[in-house]
Scaffold this active site. Structure first.
Site, PDB file in Angstrom:
ATOM      1  N   ARG A  60       1.876   1.888  -3.536  1.00 44.07           N
ATOM      2  CA  ARG A  60       0.755   2.456  -4.308  1.00 44.07           C
ATOM      3  C   ARG A  60       0.482   3.895  -3.874  1.00 44.07           C
ATOM      4  O   ARG A  60       0.170   4.755  -4.696  1.00 44.07           O
ATOM      5  CB  ARG A  60      -0.493   1.598  -4.125  1.00 44.07           C
ATOM      6  CG  ARG A  60      -0.404   0.293  -4.914  1.00 44.07           C
ATOM      7  CD  ARG A  60      -1.628  -0.557  -4.721  1.00 44.07           C
ATOM      8  NE  ARG A  60      -2.836   0.090  -5.183  1.00 44.07           N
ATOM      9  CZ  ARG A  60      -4.074  -0.200  -4.740  1.00 44.07           C
ATOM     10  NH1 ARG A  60      -4.248  -1.120  -3.825  1.00 44.07           N
ATOM     11  NH2 ARG A  60      -5.122   0.419  -5.220  1.00 44.07           N
ATOM     12  N   HIS A  76     -14.695   2.570  -1.226  1.00 41.82           N
ATOM     13  CA  HIS A  76     -13.634   1.577  -0.984  1.00 41.82           C
ATOM     14  C   HIS A  76     -12.522   2.143  -0.113  1.00 41.82           C
ATOM     15  O   HIS A  76     -11.459   1.547  -0.003  1.00 41.82           O
ATOM     16  CB  HIS A  76     -13.073   1.055  -2.312  1.00 41.82           C
ATOM     17  CG  HIS A  76     -14.028   0.148  -3.032  1.00 41.82           C
ATOM     18  ND1 HIS A  76     -13.849  -0.279  -4.323  1.00 41.82           N
ATOM     19  CD2 HIS A  76     -15.195  -0.430  -2.612  1.00 41.82           C
ATOM     20  CE1 HIS A  76     -14.863  -1.066  -4.681  1.00 41.82           C
ATOM     21  NE2 HIS A  76     -15.682  -1.165  -3.665  1.00 41.82           N
ATOM     22  N   PRO A 106     -14.059   3.036 -22.733  1.00 43.47           N
ATOM     23  CA  PRO A 106     -13.697   2.625 -24.091  1.00 43.47           C
ATOM     24  C   PRO A 106     -14.244   1.241 -24.446  1.00 43.47           C
ATOM     25  O   PRO A 106     -14.418   0.937 -25.621  1.00 43.47           O
ATOM     26  CB  PRO A 106     -12.159   2.596 -24.083  1.00 43.47           C
ATOM     27  CG  PRO A 106     -11.708   2.942 -22.714  1.00 43.47           C
ATOM     28  CD  PRO A 106     -12.901   3.220 -21.855  1.00 43.47           C
ATOM     29  N   TYR A 151       0.834  -1.212   0.000  1.00 47.91           N
ATOM     30  CA  TYR A 151       0.000   0.000   0.000  1.00 47.91           C
ATOM     31  C   TYR A 151       0.867   1.259   0.000  1.00 47.91           C
ATOM     32  O   TYR A 151       0.495   2.265  -0.605  1.00 47.91           O
ATOM     33  CB  TYR A 151      -0.994  -0.018   1.168  1.00 47.91           C
ATOM     34  CG  TYR A 151      -2.211  -0.850   0.814  1.00 47.91           C
ATOM     35  CD1 TYR A 151      -3.230  -0.317   0.032  1.00 47.91           C
ATOM     36  CD2 TYR A 151      -2.313  -2.178   1.202  1.00 47.91           C
ATOM     37  CE1 TYR A 151      -4.327  -1.078  -0.339  1.00 47.91           C
ATOM     38  CE2 TYR A 151      -3.414  -2.950   0.838  1.00 47.91           C
ATOM     39  CZ  TYR A 151      -4.404  -2.396   0.066  1.00 47.91           C
ATOM     40  OH  TYR A 151      -5.491  -3.161  -0.313  1.00 47.91           O
ATOM     41  N   SER A 203     -15.329  -1.437 -14.623  1.00 45.09           N
ATOM     42  CA  SER A 203     -15.707  -2.689 -15.279  1.00 45.09           C
ATOM     43  C   SER A 203     -17.023  -3.216 -14.723  1.00 45.09           C
ATOM     44  O   SER A 203     -17.596  -4.145 -15.267  1.00 45.09           O
ATOM     45  CB  SER A 203     -14.617  -3.742 -15.052  1.00 45.09           C
ATOM     46  OG  SER A 203     -14.545  -4.059 -13.668  1.00 45.09           O
TER      47      SER A 203
HETATM   48  P1  OAD Z   1     -11.309  -2.333 -13.238  1.00 42.58           P
HETATM   49  O1  OAD Z   1      -9.842  -2.451 -13.403  1.00 42.58           O
HETATM   50  O2  OAD Z   1     -12.083  -3.564 -12.960  1.00 42.58           O
HETATM   51  O3  OAD Z   1     -11.935  -1.668 -14.545  1.00 42.58           O
HETATM   52  C1  OAD Z   1     -11.398  -0.503 -15.117  1.00 42.58           C
HETATM   53  C2  OAD Z   1     -12.311  -0.063 -16.238  1.00 42.58           C
HETATM   54  O4  OAD Z   1     -11.799   1.164 -16.750  1.00 42.58           O
HETATM   55  C3  OAD Z   1     -12.389  -1.036 -17.431  1.00 42.58           C
HETATM   56  O5  OAD Z   1     -13.765  -1.243 -17.766  1.00 42.58           O
HETATM   57  C4  OAD Z   1     -11.674  -0.297 -18.562  1.00 42.58           C
HETATM   58  O6  OAD Z   1     -12.255  -0.547 -19.834  1.00 42.58           O
HETATM   59  C5  OAD Z   1     -11.912   1.148 -18.155  1.00 42.58           C
HETATM   60  N1  OAD Z   1     -10.928   2.127 -18.667  1.00 42.58           N
HETATM   61  C6  OAD Z   1      -9.612   1.945 -18.931  1.00 42.58           C
HETATM   62  N2  OAD Z   1      -9.060   3.104 -19.355  1.00 42.58           N
HETATM   63  C7  OAD Z   1     -10.051   4.035 -19.338  1.00 42.58           C
HETATM   64  C8  OAD Z   1     -10.112   5.425 -19.657  1.00 42.58           C
HETATM   65  N3  OAD Z   1      -9.038   6.091 -20.065  1.00 42.58           N
HETATM   66  N4  OAD Z   1     -11.292   6.052 -19.514  1.00 42.58           N
HETATM   67  C9  OAD Z   1     -12.401   5.382 -19.114  1.00 42.58           C
HETATM   68  N5  OAD Z   1     -12.395   4.083 -18.784  1.00 42.58           N
HETATM   69  C10 OAD Z   1     -11.244   3.401 -18.905  1.00 42.58           C
HETATM   70  O7  OAD Z   1     -11.551  -1.210 -12.104  1.00 42.58           O
HETATM   71  P2  OAD Z   1     -12.841  -0.950 -11.212  1.00 42.58           P
HETATM   72  O8  OAD Z   1     -14.094  -1.117 -11.983  1.00 42.58           O
HETATM   73  O9  OAD Z   1     -12.614   0.345 -10.527  1.00 42.58           O
HETATM   74  O10 OAD Z   1     -11.661  -2.771  -5.289  1.00 42.58           O
HETATM   75  O11 OAD Z   1     -12.730  -2.112 -10.144  1.00 42.58           O
HETATM   76  C11 OAD Z   1     -13.620  -2.138  -9.068  1.00 42.58           C
HETATM   77  C12 OAD Z   1     -12.917  -2.561  -7.810  1.00 42.58           C
HETATM   78  O12 OAD Z   1     -12.283  -3.828  -8.017  1.00 42.58           O
HETATM   79  C13 OAD Z   1     -11.800  -1.647  -7.367  1.00 42.58           C
HETATM   80  O13 OAD Z   1     -12.248  -0.551  -6.620  1.00 42.58           O
HETATM   81  C14 OAD Z   1     -10.965  -2.572  -6.526  1.00 42.58           C
HETATM   82  C15 OAD Z   1     -10.982  -3.809  -7.374  1.00 42.58           C
HETATM   83  O14 OAD Z   1     -10.785  -5.011  -6.707  1.00 42.58           O
HETATM   84  C16 OAD Z   1     -10.973  -2.714  -4.130  1.00 42.58           C
HETATM   85  O15 OAD Z   1      -9.774  -2.611  -4.086  1.00 42.58           O
HETATM   86  C17 OAD Z   1     -11.824  -2.782  -2.919  1.00 42.58           C
END
Ligand code: OAD
Length: 240
Positions: A72, A121, A210, A69, A189
């Site tokens: 990060r 989160h 995207p 952490y 996602s």
């Molecule tokens: P993900 O890594 O699952 O998804 C990231 C999303 O961002 C994907 O759908 C990509 O297509 C999209 N993406 C990438 N580049 C982009 C851009 N320039 N503009 C717009 N979108 C873009 O991340 P999260 O959905 O945030 O939880 O994941 C949810 C949670 O899962 C996180 O908060 C984390 C993880 O485990 C914890 O740590 C508690």
């Protein structure tokens, strides 16, 4: 990407919104150089969540968890909020009923000026006392690891929600009570059910991503492209 063509009917619909929820995920910070979790280069491709982001991992090896952490945190502190974070902060200023729910722990929305915001989160700029539950801003330069609580003679942990842990019920209640009529789901996602359901239950949903996601089939409009390029022009038109 100034001069992006948005459907005028979409802009008209957004202008009629009375309560606007923005849900963000890691994609909103991708253009600030912070890795996402899933997909190419995603953190969960390189690391095993169960080794680093669970209560069991912390009980087994708090030093390892804190080290991860802290690395990060250093990356996030060195990063800058991007145009997507800035556009979301502008929407907050321009819209009377607005709530940002972010899954991101990087602190970039705070730094861009977002205030009406729930960090569901947690935030890796903060630690949390394992005895009292009180949170505190972590010091810089980096601390002696594992971190001790300033509030009790007890260990501190990163202030983030780990796999297998419940959400903070108060934050969830606030998010649910907001009852948005329009939601923008940006850069997520939607792989995590609780935040995804906040977006999916909204009467009018716009996805900014995207790629197609689990939310796409619930969306009334999908804006395909990077958030940093799309949200600024969208906010300009919306607030004009
Ligand atoms: P993900 O890594 O699952 O998804 C990231 C999303 O961002 C994907 O759908 C990509 O297509 C999209 N993406 C990438 N580049 C982009 C851009 N320039 N503009 C717009 N979108 C873009 O991340 P999260 O959905 O945030 O939880 O994941 C949810 C949670 O899962 C996180 O908060 C984390 C993880 O485990 C914890 O740590 C508690």
């Amino acid at each position: 990407m100034r001069g992006v063509d948005f459907d005028p009917a979409l802009i008209e619909r957004l202008r009629r919104a009375s309560r606007v929820l923005v849900l963000t995920g890691a994609g909103v910070s991708a253009e600030s150089g912070i890795p996402t979790f899933r997909g190419d280069g995603g953190l969960w491709r390189e690391f095993r969540a169960e080794d680093l982001a669970t209560p069991e991992a912390f009980a087994r090896d708090p030093h390892l968890v804190w080290t991860w952490y802290e690395e990060r945190r250093a990356l996030c502190r060195a990063a800058q909020p991007g145009p997507a974070h800035e556009a979301i902060a502008r929407l907050e200023q321009g819209l009377p009923e607005f709530l940002l729910v972010t899954q991101n722990v990087d602190g970039l929305h705070r730094r861009a000026g977002s205030k009406r915001m729930l960090e569901i989160h947690g935030c890796l700029l903060e630690g949390r006392c394992t005895q009292t539950g009180r949170t505190f801003l972590l010091d810089d330069p980096p601390l002696d690891l594992p971190v001790r609580s300033p509030h009790a003679d007890a260990p501190a942990r990163p202030h983030v929600v780990w796999f297998g842990e419940a959400y903070d019920a108060r934050l969830l209640e606030q998010a649910l009570a907001f009852e948005a009529d329009v939601c923008l789901a940006v850069g997520t996602s939607a792989a995590v059910g609780v935040p995804a359901s906040l977006a999916a239950r909204t009467p009018f949903l716009v996805e900014v991503n995207p790629d197609e996601t689990l939310l796409s089939r619930h969306a009334d409009a999908c804006l395909r492209g990077p958030a940093g390029a799309l949200l600024g022009p969208l906010a300009d038109l919306w607030l004009a």
